[in-house]
Design a protein around this motif. Structure first.
Motif, PDB file in Angstrom:
ATOM      1  N   LYS A 103       0.830  -1.212   0.000  1.00  0.00           N
ATOM      2  CA  LYS A 103       0.000   0.000   0.000  1.00  0.00           C
ATOM      3  C   LYS A 103       0.862   1.258   0.000  1.00  0.00           C
ATOM      4  O   LYS A 103       0.578   2.208  -0.718  1.00  0.00           O
ATOM      5  CB  LYS A 103      -0.946   0.000   1.194  1.00  0.00           C
ATOM      6  CG  LYS A 103      -2.144  -0.916   0.996  1.00  0.00           C
ATOM      7  CD  LYS A 103      -3.129  -0.787   2.117  1.00  0.00           C
ATOM      8  CE  LYS A 103      -4.276  -1.737   1.923  1.00  0.00           C
ATOM      9  NZ  LYS A 103      -5.276  -1.262   0.976  1.00  0.00           N
ATOM     10  N   GLN A 129      -1.938  -7.798  16.428  1.00  0.00           N
ATOM     11  CA  GLN A 129      -2.932  -6.743  16.625  1.00  0.00           C
ATOM     12  C   GLN A 129      -2.363  -5.388  16.248  1.00  0.00           C
ATOM     13  O   GLN A 129      -3.066  -4.547  15.714  1.00  0.00           O
ATOM     14  CB  GLN A 129      -3.516  -6.755  18.040  1.00  0.00           C
ATOM     15  CG  GLN A 129      -2.615  -6.284  19.156  1.00  0.00           C
ATOM     16  CD  GLN A 129      -2.453  -4.781  19.261  1.00  0.00           C
ATOM     17  OE1 GLN A 129      -3.352  -4.006  18.921  1.00  0.00           O
ATOM     18  NE2 GLN A 129      -1.300  -4.359  19.722  1.00  0.00           N
ATOM     19  N   ALA A 155      -2.419  -5.262  12.392  1.00  0.00           N
ATOM     20  CA  ALA A 155      -3.794  -5.178  11.884  1.00  0.00           C
ATOM     21  C   ALA A 155      -4.383  -3.785  12.124  1.00  0.00           C
ATOM     22  O   ALA A 155      -5.015  -3.204  11.234  1.00  0.00           O
ATOM     23  CB  ALA A 155      -4.666  -6.247  12.544  1.00  0.00           C
ATOM     24  N   ARG A 156      -4.146  -3.253  13.299  1.00  0.00           N
ATOM     25  CA  ARG A 156      -4.666  -1.917  13.639  1.00  0.00           C
ATOM     26  C   ARG A 156      -4.051  -0.866  12.724  1.00  0.00           C
ATOM     27  O   ARG A 156      -4.763  -0.039  12.135  1.00  0.00           O
ATOM     28  CB  ARG A 156      -4.339  -1.622  15.106  1.00  0.00           C
ATOM     29  CG  ARG A 156      -4.900  -0.341  15.641  1.00  0.00           C
ATOM     30  CD  ARG A 156      -4.796  -0.298  17.165  1.00  0.00           C
ATOM     31  NE  ARG A 156      -3.530  -0.762  17.696  1.00  0.00           N
ATOM     32  CZ  ARG A 156      -2.485   0.027  17.941  1.00  0.00           C
ATOM     33  NH1 ARG A 156      -2.552   1.312  17.695  1.00  0.00           N
ATOM     34  NH2 ARG A 156      -1.377  -0.472  18.440  1.00  0.00           N
ATOM     35  N   HIS A 157      -2.745  -0.909  12.561  1.00  0.00           N
ATOM     36  CA  HIS A 157      -2.086   0.100  11.729  1.00  0.00           C
ATOM     37  C   HIS A 157      -2.395  -0.080  10.243  1.00  0.00           C
ATOM     38  O   HIS A 157      -2.451   0.895   9.502  1.00  0.00           O
ATOM     39  CB  HIS A 157      -0.583   0.105  11.978  1.00  0.00           C
ATOM     40  CG  HIS A 157      -0.208   0.735  13.283  1.00  0.00           C
ATOM     41  ND1 HIS A 157      -0.752   1.929  13.721  1.00  0.00           N
ATOM     42  CD2 HIS A 157       0.656   0.351  14.246  1.00  0.00           C
ATOM     43  CE1 HIS A 157      -0.237   2.243  14.888  1.00  0.00           C
ATOM     44  NE2 HIS A 157       0.621   1.305  15.236  1.00  0.00           N
ATOM     45  N   LEU A 158      -2.600  -1.309   9.798  1.00  0.00           N
ATOM     46  CA  LEU A 158      -2.995  -1.521   8.410  1.00  0.00           C
ATOM     47  C   LEU A 158      -4.372  -0.908   8.160  1.00  0.00           C
ATOM     48  O   LEU A 158      -4.610  -0.316   7.105  1.00  0.00           O
ATOM     49  CB  LEU A 158      -2.987  -3.009   8.061  1.00  0.00           C
ATOM     50  CG  LEU A 158      -3.331  -3.373   6.624  1.00  0.00           C
ATOM     51  CD1 LEU A 158      -2.461  -2.631   5.620  1.00  0.00           C
ATOM     52  CD2 LEU A 158      -3.213  -4.882   6.438  1.00  0.00           C
ATOM     53  N   GLY A 159      -5.260  -1.006   9.135  1.00  0.00           N
ATOM     54  CA  GLY A 159      -6.560  -0.338   9.019  1.00  0.00           C
ATOM     55  C   GLY A 159      -6.413   1.170   8.925  1.00  0.00           C
ATOM     56  O   GLY A 159      -7.091   1.826   8.120  1.00  0.00           O
ATOM     57  N   HIS A 160      -5.517   1.730   9.736  1.00  0.00           N
ATOM     58  CA  HIS A 160      -5.248   3.169   9.643  1.00  0.00           C
ATOM     59  C   HIS A 160      -4.727   3.527   8.255  1.00  0.00           C
ATOM     60  O   HIS A 160      -5.159   4.507   7.642  1.00  0.00           O
ATOM     61  CB  HIS A 160      -4.184   3.599  10.666  1.00  0.00           C
ATOM     62  CG  HIS A 160      -4.578   3.409  12.083  1.00  0.00           C
ATOM     63  ND1 HIS A 160      -3.658   3.126  13.057  1.00  0.00           N
ATOM     64  CD2 HIS A 160      -5.771   3.466  12.711  1.00  0.00           C
ATOM     65  CE1 HIS A 160      -4.269   3.011  14.218  1.00  0.00           C
ATOM     66  NE2 HIS A 160      -5.556   3.211  14.029  1.00  0.00           N
ATOM     67  N   ASP A 189      -5.194   1.935   5.475  1.00  0.00           N
ATOM     68  CA  ASP A 189      -6.271   1.810   4.486  1.00  0.00           C
ATOM     69  C   ASP A 189      -6.988   3.144   4.301  1.00  0.00           C
ATOM     70  O   ASP A 189      -7.258   3.569   3.176  1.00  0.00           O
ATOM     71  CB  ASP A 189      -7.298   0.763   4.921  1.00  0.00           C
ATOM     72  CG  ASP A 189      -6.839  -0.667   4.702  1.00  0.00           C
ATOM     73  OD1 ASP A 189      -5.918  -0.888   3.903  1.00  0.00           O
ATOM     74  OD2 ASP A 189      -7.425  -1.560   5.342  1.00  0.00           O
ATOM     75  N   ILE A 190      -7.271   3.807   5.398  1.00  0.00           N
ATOM     76  CA  ILE A 190      -7.976   5.094   5.339  1.00  0.00           C
ATOM     77  C   ILE A 190      -7.087   6.150   4.693  1.00  0.00           C
ATOM     78  O   ILE A 190      -7.515   6.886   3.812  1.00  0.00           O
ATOM     79  CB  ILE A 190      -8.421   5.520   6.751  1.00  0.00           C
ATOM     80  CG1 ILE A 190      -9.473   4.551   7.268  1.00  0.00           C
ATOM     81  CG2 ILE A 190      -8.943   6.952   6.748  1.00  0.00           C
ATOM     82  CD1 ILE A 190      -9.737   4.647   8.758  1.00  0.00           C
ATOM     83  N   THR A 250      -7.254   0.702  -2.442  1.00  0.00           N
ATOM     84  CA  THR A 250      -8.231   0.402  -1.398  1.00  0.00           C
ATOM     85  C   THR A 250      -8.469  -1.100  -1.368  1.00  0.00           C
ATOM     86  O   THR A 250      -8.122  -1.817  -2.303  1.00  0.00           O
ATOM     87  CB  THR A 250      -9.562   1.153  -1.628  1.00  0.00           C
ATOM     88  OG1 THR A 250     -10.093   0.742  -2.888  1.00  0.00           O
ATOM     89  CG2 THR A 250      -9.374   2.650  -1.603  1.00  0.00           C
ATOM     90  N   GLU A 254      -8.511  -5.067   0.557  1.00  0.00           N
ATOM     91  CA  GLU A 254      -7.483  -5.940   1.115  1.00  0.00           C
ATOM     92  C   GLU A 254      -6.391  -6.198   0.117  1.00  0.00           C
ATOM     93  O   GLU A 254      -6.550  -6.228  -1.043  1.00  0.00           O
ATOM     94  CB  GLU A 254      -8.095  -7.243   1.589  1.00  0.00           C
ATOM     95  CG  GLU A 254      -8.933  -7.029   2.828  1.00  0.00           C
ATOM     96  CD  GLU A 254      -9.375  -8.345   3.459  1.00  0.00           C
ATOM     97  OE1 GLU A 254      -8.512  -9.024   4.008  1.00  0.00           O
ATOM     98  OE2 GLU A 254     -10.550  -8.637   3.372  1.00  0.00           O
TER      99      GLU A 254
END
Length: 169
Positions: free
Chosen positions: A33, A147, A150-155, A157-158, A167, A169
């Motif tokens: 990403k 965790q 995963a949390r930072h990958l979600g950040h 993504d935004i 955008t 997965e």
């Protein structure tokens, strides 16, 4: 080509393999990403907190360093908080995206060697990482790393979506 998601329906030899598959997937997805973002977005923040995609790359490398080398292995680390300056994530102007990506992948390789060389129930070495608490098992350290990724990958993504990057997965 992005790494495929480590589906729960794909057999694994055990929990160690599951942890490593997910760590590899999250790490490579972050790298993919970030590398797909326009160059002008790498050092730009789109969030009130102010972090940039390159700062996230460096942070994740240091997360693995702190939890595996400094924590679990109990090795001395010269600058365990080298991803920070004045309570913020920091990337120097001369640090390149390629160098940060290479450092993250190398840290991931170190993590893999350590994990493959120990049972998940192995308790980490005593040291300053634990701040006086008893050391955690390798399994607990890996769960924490998952965790965190995963949390930072979600950040990310935004941030990638706001920056016009990839955008999904």
């Amino acid at each position: 080509m992005p790494m495929p998601f480590p589906s729960p329906t794909v057999p694994a030899a055990g929990r160690t393999e599951v942890f490593l598959r997910y760590l590899d997937y999250f790490r490579e997805t972050v790298l993919s990403k970030v590398s797909a973002l326009p160059p002008g977005e790498l050092r730009r923040s789109r969030l009130p907190s102010g972090w940039t995609p390159l700062e996230l790359l460096k942070h994740l490398r240091y997360v693995e360093l702190r939890w595996i080398e400094w924590g679990f292995q109990g090795r001395p680390v010269e600058e365990p908080w080298g991803d920070r300056r004045e309570d913020r994530w920091y990337v120097a102007p001369d640090e390149t995206p390629d160098a940060l990506a290479t450092a993250l992948r190398a840290q991931g390789e170190h993590t893999r060697v350590v994990v493959e060389g120990h049972d998940l129930a192995t308790v980490g070495a005593p040291g300053p990482r634990w701040d006086g608490a008893p050391p955690a098992t390798l399994e607990r350290v890996l769960f924490h790393l998952l965790q965190e990724y995963a949390r930072h990958l979600g950040h990310l993504d935004i941030v990638a979506e706001l920056a016009g990057g990839p955008t999904g997965e």
